[in-house]
Design a protein around this motif. Structure first.
Motif, PDB file in Angstrom:
ATOM      1  N   PHE A   1       0.793  -1.048  -0.074  1.00 20.46           N
ATOM      2  CA  PHE A   1       0.032  -0.020  -0.221  1.00 20.46           C
ATOM      3  C   PHE A   1       0.987   1.186  -0.013  1.00 20.46           C
ATOM      4  CE2 PHE A   1      -3.157  -3.005   2.112  1.00 20.46           C
ATOM      5  CZ  PHE A   1      -4.108  -2.889   1.173  1.00 20.46           C
ATOM      6  N   ALA A   2       0.639   1.975  -0.809  1.00 20.63           N
ATOM      7  CA  ALA A   2       1.569   3.254  -1.054  1.00 20.63           C
ATOM      8  C   ALA A   2       3.149   2.808  -0.973  1.00 20.63           C
ATOM      9  CB  ALA A   2       0.910   4.369  -0.150  1.00 20.63           C
ATOM     10  N   GLY A   3       3.632   1.906  -1.610  1.00 22.49           N
ATOM     11  CA  GLY A   3       4.820   1.763  -1.428  1.00 22.49           C
ATOM     12  C   GLY A   3       5.472   0.875  -0.304  1.00 22.49           C
ATOM     13  N   HIS A   4       4.565   0.904   0.692  1.00 18.00           N
ATOM     14  CA  HIS A   4       4.968   0.042   1.942  1.00 18.00           C
ATOM     15  C   HIS A   4       4.400  -1.304   1.900  1.00 18.00           C
ATOM     16  CE1 HIS A   4       5.394  -1.146   6.216  1.00 18.00           C
ATOM     17  NE2 HIS A   4       3.937  -1.457   6.509  1.00 18.00           N
ATOM     18  N   GLU A   5       5.444  -2.460   1.864  1.00 12.20           N
ATOM     19  CA  GLU A   5       4.911  -3.853   1.909  1.00 12.20           C
ATOM     20  C   GLU A   5       4.120  -4.362   3.035  1.00 12.20           C
ATOM     21  OE1 GLU A   5       6.744  -7.721   0.066  1.00 12.20           O
ATOM     22  OE2 GLU A   5       8.153  -6.376   0.650  1.00 12.20           O
ATOM     23  N   VAL A   6       2.960  -4.664   2.826  1.00 13.04           N
ATOM     24  CA  VAL A   6       2.192  -5.242   4.119  1.00 13.04           C
ATOM     25  C   VAL A   6       2.389  -6.493   4.255  1.00 13.04           C
ATOM     26  CG1 VAL A   6      -0.158  -5.322   5.138  1.00 13.04           C
ATOM     27  CG2 VAL A   6       0.598  -3.352   3.702  1.00 13.04           C
ATOM     28  N   LEU A   7       2.008  -7.452   3.067  1.00 12.47           N
ATOM     29  CA  LEU A   7       2.101  -8.818   3.087  1.00 12.47           C
ATOM     30  C   LEU A   7       3.323  -9.493   2.372  1.00 12.47           C
ATOM     31  CD1 LEU A   7      -1.567  -9.840   2.549  1.00 12.47           C
ATOM     32  CD2 LEU A   7      -0.430 -10.031   4.593  1.00 12.47           C
ATOM     33  N   GLY A   8       4.234 -10.213   2.773  1.00  7.62           N
ATOM     34  CA  GLY A   8       5.268 -11.030   2.153  1.00  7.62           C
ATOM     35  C   GLY A   8       5.085 -12.186   1.473  1.00  7.62           C
ATOM     36  N   PRO A   9       5.885 -12.996   1.157  1.00 12.44           N
ATOM     37  CA  PRO A   9       5.812 -14.213   0.355  1.00 12.44           C
ATOM     38  C   PRO A   9       4.947 -15.187   1.011  1.00 12.44           C
ATOM     39  CG  PRO A   9       7.847 -13.463   0.016  1.00 12.44           C
ATOM     40  CD  PRO A   9       7.273 -12.713   1.068  1.00 12.44           C
ATOM     41  N   LEU A  10       3.963 -15.920   0.651  1.00  8.68           N
ATOM     42  CA  LEU A  10       3.202 -16.858   1.214  1.00  8.68           C
ATOM     43  C   LEU A  10       2.384 -17.653   0.463  1.00  8.68           C
ATOM     44  CD1 LEU A  10      -0.085 -15.960   1.799  1.00  8.68           C
ATOM     45  CD2 LEU A  10       0.941 -14.200   3.170  1.00  8.68           C
ATOM     46  N   THR A  11       2.222 -19.106   0.653  1.00 11.87           N
ATOM     47  CA  THR A  11       1.193 -19.723  -0.001  1.00 11.87           C
ATOM     48  C   THR A  11       0.099 -20.229   0.985  1.00 11.87           C
ATOM     49  OG1 THR A  11       3.384 -20.538  -1.272  1.00 11.87           O
ATOM     50  CG2 THR A  11       1.098 -21.907  -1.216  1.00 11.87           C
ATOM     51  N   LEU A  12      -1.002 -20.314   0.536  1.00  5.60           N
ATOM     52  CA  LEU A  12      -2.040 -20.846   1.143  1.00  5.60           C
ATOM     53  C   LEU A  12      -2.976 -21.801   0.393  1.00  5.60           C
ATOM     54  CD1 LEU A  12      -3.589 -21.024   3.929  1.00  5.60           C
ATOM     55  CD2 LEU A  12      -4.867 -19.290   3.376  1.00  5.60           C
ATOM     56  N   GLU A  13      -3.289 -22.984   0.522  1.00  2.86           N
ATOM     57  CA  GLU A  13      -4.402 -23.942  -0.126  1.00  2.86           C
ATOM     58  C   GLU A  13      -5.499 -24.429   0.685  1.00  2.86           C
ATOM     59  OE1 GLU A  13      -4.138 -27.402  -3.528  1.00  2.86           O
ATOM     60  OE2 GLU A  13      -2.358 -26.682  -2.103  1.00  2.86           O
ATOM     61  N   ILE A  14      -6.414 -24.150   0.275  1.00  5.31           N
ATOM     62  CA  ILE A  14      -7.592 -24.761   0.936  1.00  5.31           C
ATOM     63  C   ILE A  14      -8.717 -25.087   0.006  1.00  5.31           C
ATOM     64  CG2 ILE A  14      -8.699 -22.494   1.227  1.00  5.31           C
ATOM     65  CD1 ILE A  14      -9.959 -23.333   3.880  1.00  5.31           C
ATOM     66  N   GLY A  15      -9.506 -26.403   0.362  1.00  2.88           N
ATOM     67  CA  GLY A  15     -10.467 -27.002  -0.598  1.00  2.88           C
ATOM     68  C   GLY A  15     -11.523 -27.304   0.409  1.00  2.88           C
ATOM     69  N   ARG A  16     -12.479 -27.649  -0.437  1.00  7.25           N
ATOM     70  CA  ARG A  16     -14.087 -28.126   0.192  1.00  7.25           C
ATOM     71  C   ARG A  16     -13.717 -29.193   1.414  1.00  7.25           C
ATOM     72  NH1 ARG A  16     -19.080 -27.409  -1.012  1.00  7.25           N
ATOM     73  NH2 ARG A  16     -20.525 -29.193  -0.478  1.00  7.25           N
ATOM     74  N   GLY A  17     -14.500 -28.672   2.497  1.00  9.30           N
ATOM     75  CA  GLY A  17     -14.448 -29.749   3.699  1.00  9.30           C
ATOM     76  C   GLY A  17     -13.098 -29.331   4.645  1.00  9.30           C
ATOM     77  N   GLN A  18     -11.955 -28.545   4.027  1.00  4.73           N
ATOM     78  CA  GLN A  18     -11.113 -28.047   4.950  1.00  4.73           C
ATOM     79  C   GLN A  18     -11.327 -26.820   5.515  1.00  4.73           C
ATOM     80  OE1 GLN A  18      -8.089 -28.130   1.818  1.00  4.73           O
ATOM     81  NE2 GLN A  18      -7.204 -29.965   2.502  1.00  4.73           N
ATOM     82  N   ARG A  19     -10.556 -26.701   6.652  1.00  8.36           N
ATOM     83  CA  ARG A  19     -10.950 -25.397   7.597  1.00  8.36           C
ATOM     84  C   ARG A  19      -9.570 -25.041   8.094  1.00  8.36           C
ATOM     85  NH1 ARG A  19     -16.070 -27.226  11.226  1.00  8.36           N
ATOM     86  NH2 ARG A  19     -17.173 -28.421   9.670  1.00  8.36           N
ATOM     87  N   VAL A  20      -9.403 -23.734   7.694  1.00 10.00           N
ATOM     88  CA  VAL A  20      -8.185 -22.937   8.269  1.00 10.00           C
ATOM     89  C   VAL A  20      -8.490 -21.624   8.745  1.00 10.00           C
ATOM     90  CG1 VAL A  20      -6.034 -22.009   7.331  1.00 10.00           C
ATOM     91  CG2 VAL A  20      -6.743 -24.053   6.283  1.00 10.00           C
ATOM     92  N   ALA A  21      -7.700 -21.342   9.888  1.00  6.36           N
ATOM     93  CA  ALA A  21      -8.115 -20.128  10.676  1.00  6.36           C
ATOM     94  C   ALA A  21      -6.607 -19.124  10.735  1.00  6.36           C
ATOM     95  CB  ALA A  21      -8.462 -20.158  12.065  1.00  6.36           C
ATOM     96  N   VAL A  22      -6.824 -17.848  10.147  1.00  4.28           N
ATOM     97  CA  VAL A  22      -5.889 -17.297  10.100  1.00  4.28           C
ATOM     98  C   VAL A  22      -5.719 -16.258  11.240  1.00  4.28           C
ATOM     99  CG1 VAL A  22      -4.388 -15.308   8.869  1.00  4.28           C
ATOM    100  CG2 VAL A  22      -5.658 -17.079   7.495  1.00  4.28           C
ATOM    101  N   LEU A  23      -4.957 -16.147  12.192  1.00  4.98           N
ATOM    102  CA  LEU A  23      -4.773 -15.421  13.306  1.00  4.98           C
ATOM    103  C   LEU A  23      -3.893 -14.303  13.335  1.00  4.98           C
ATOM    104  CD1 LEU A  23      -5.030 -18.458  15.696  1.00  4.98           C
ATOM    105  CD2 LEU A  23      -6.753 -16.646  15.841  1.00  4.98           C
ATOM    106  N   GLY A  24      -3.959 -13.399  13.934  1.00  4.08           N
ATOM    107  CA  GLY A  24      -2.947 -12.048  13.987  1.00  4.08           C
ATOM    108  C   GLY A  24      -3.402 -10.886  14.579  1.00  4.08           C
ATOM    109  N   PRO A  25      -2.594 -10.007  14.954  1.00  2.00           N
ATOM    110  CA  PRO A  25      -3.185  -8.774  15.488  1.00  2.00           C
ATOM    111  C   PRO A  25      -4.071  -8.039  14.535  1.00  2.00           C
ATOM    112  CG  PRO A  25      -0.946  -8.681  15.583  1.00  2.00           C
ATOM    113  CD  PRO A  25      -1.231 -10.321  15.092  1.00  2.00           C
ATOM    114  N   SER A  26      -4.609  -6.897  15.253  1.00  2.24           N
ATOM    115  CA  SER A  26      -5.353  -5.831  14.217  1.00  2.24           C
ATOM    116  C   SER A  26      -4.281  -5.174  13.581  1.00  2.24           C
ATOM    117  CB  SER A  26      -6.125  -5.172  15.070  1.00  2.24           C
ATOM    118  OG  SER A  26      -7.133  -5.580  15.727  1.00  2.24           O
ATOM    119  N   GLY A  27      -4.351  -4.881  12.197  1.00  2.24           N
ATOM    120  CA  GLY A  27      -3.538  -4.197  11.413  1.00  2.24           C
ATOM    121  C   GLY A  27      -2.688  -4.939  10.687  1.00  2.24           C
ATOM    122  N   ILE A  28      -2.374  -6.196  10.928  1.00  5.70           N
ATOM    123  CA  ILE A  28      -1.264  -7.064  10.524  1.00  5.70           C
ATOM    124  C   ILE A  28      -1.424  -7.488   8.935  1.00  5.70           C
ATOM    125  CG2 ILE A  28      -2.114  -9.301  10.945  1.00  5.70           C
ATOM    126  CD1 ILE A  28       1.405  -8.032  11.441  1.00  5.70           C
ATOM    127  N   GLY A  29      -2.808  -7.198   8.342  1.00  6.76           N
ATOM    128  CA  GLY A  29      -2.798  -7.865   7.032  1.00  6.76           C
ATOM    129  C   GLY A  29      -4.023  -8.833   6.813  1.00  6.76           C
TER     130      GLY A  29
END
Length: 202
Positions: free
Chosen positions: A10-38
């Motif tokens: 955002f405006a030249g500031h890198e918020v998210l770095g390299p990551l991979t996430l895969e999810i399909g039908r029947g799978q459940r994933v929760a992304v945790l983290g503090p407010s403002g982390i992305g």
């Protein structure tokens, strides 16, 4: 659904770095983290609401989103808030409204409903779209403990019945366990995902 993110800025500031996430039908994933982390930014990318990122998003899964705010149509009655966005018939909409405890409120406008009822209506709308994967962005925030607990129970029941997968964004470490979701932590600067079960980056 698979995302291979190289970065998001955002405006030249890198918020998210390299990551991979895969999810399909029947799978459940929760992304945790503090407010403002992305967390919400990542969900919006996956939902196709933010296309300004470096990387790739693949998969033909049918997605539905439940946001922290109900985002209902204030000029439409409750039943129409399910049928119109989801494209389902009235019978299916009434059935889902009954499942979330809103039977008899089909003709009410959103302003005539409590926040908890509006959240349940948004949940019914999402499942009316018959998603392969349900995306939820802090859906239980700002609810009192009893209402939040009831909403989590409803979500779990509807996921079981539909077989849909789940990607939950939350700051509450107790929610993933109650929904049977694998917790991953988003953190760092720029933020990346770390699998809490084995401590490895994803």
């Amino acid at each position: 659904m698979r995302i291979e993110l190289k970065g998001k800025s955002f405006a030249g500031h890198e918020v998210l770095g390299p990551l991979t996430l895969e999810i399909g039908r029947g799978q459940r994933v929760a992304v945790l983290g503090p407010s403002g982390i992305g967390k919400s930014t990542l969900l919006r990318i996956i939902a196709g609401l933010d296309e300004e990122f470096s990387g790739s998003l693949s998969g033909d899964d049918r997605l539905a989103v439940v946001f922290q705010e109900p985002t209902l149509l204030p000029w439409r009655r409750a039943l129409e808030n399910v049928t119109i966005p989801a494209g389902c018939d009235e019978s299916a909409a009434r059935d889902l409204m009954a499942r979330v405890g809103l039977s008899g409120r089909e003709e009410q406008f959103p302003r005539q409903m409590s926040l908890g009822q509006q959240r349940r209506l948004a949940l019914a709308r999402a499942f009316a779209a018959r998603p392969d994967i349900l995306l939820m962005d802090e859906p239980f925030a700002s609810l009192d403990t009893e209402t939040a607990s009831r909403m989590i129970g409803l979500t779990s029941e509807l996921l079981e019945r539909s077989g849909a997968g789940l990607l939950l964004v939350t700051h509450d470490p107790g929610e993933p366990a109650r929904l049977g979701a694998r917790p991953v932590q988003l953190g760092g600067n720029p933020a990346v995902l770390r699998d809490q079960d084995n401590g490895t980056d994803t």
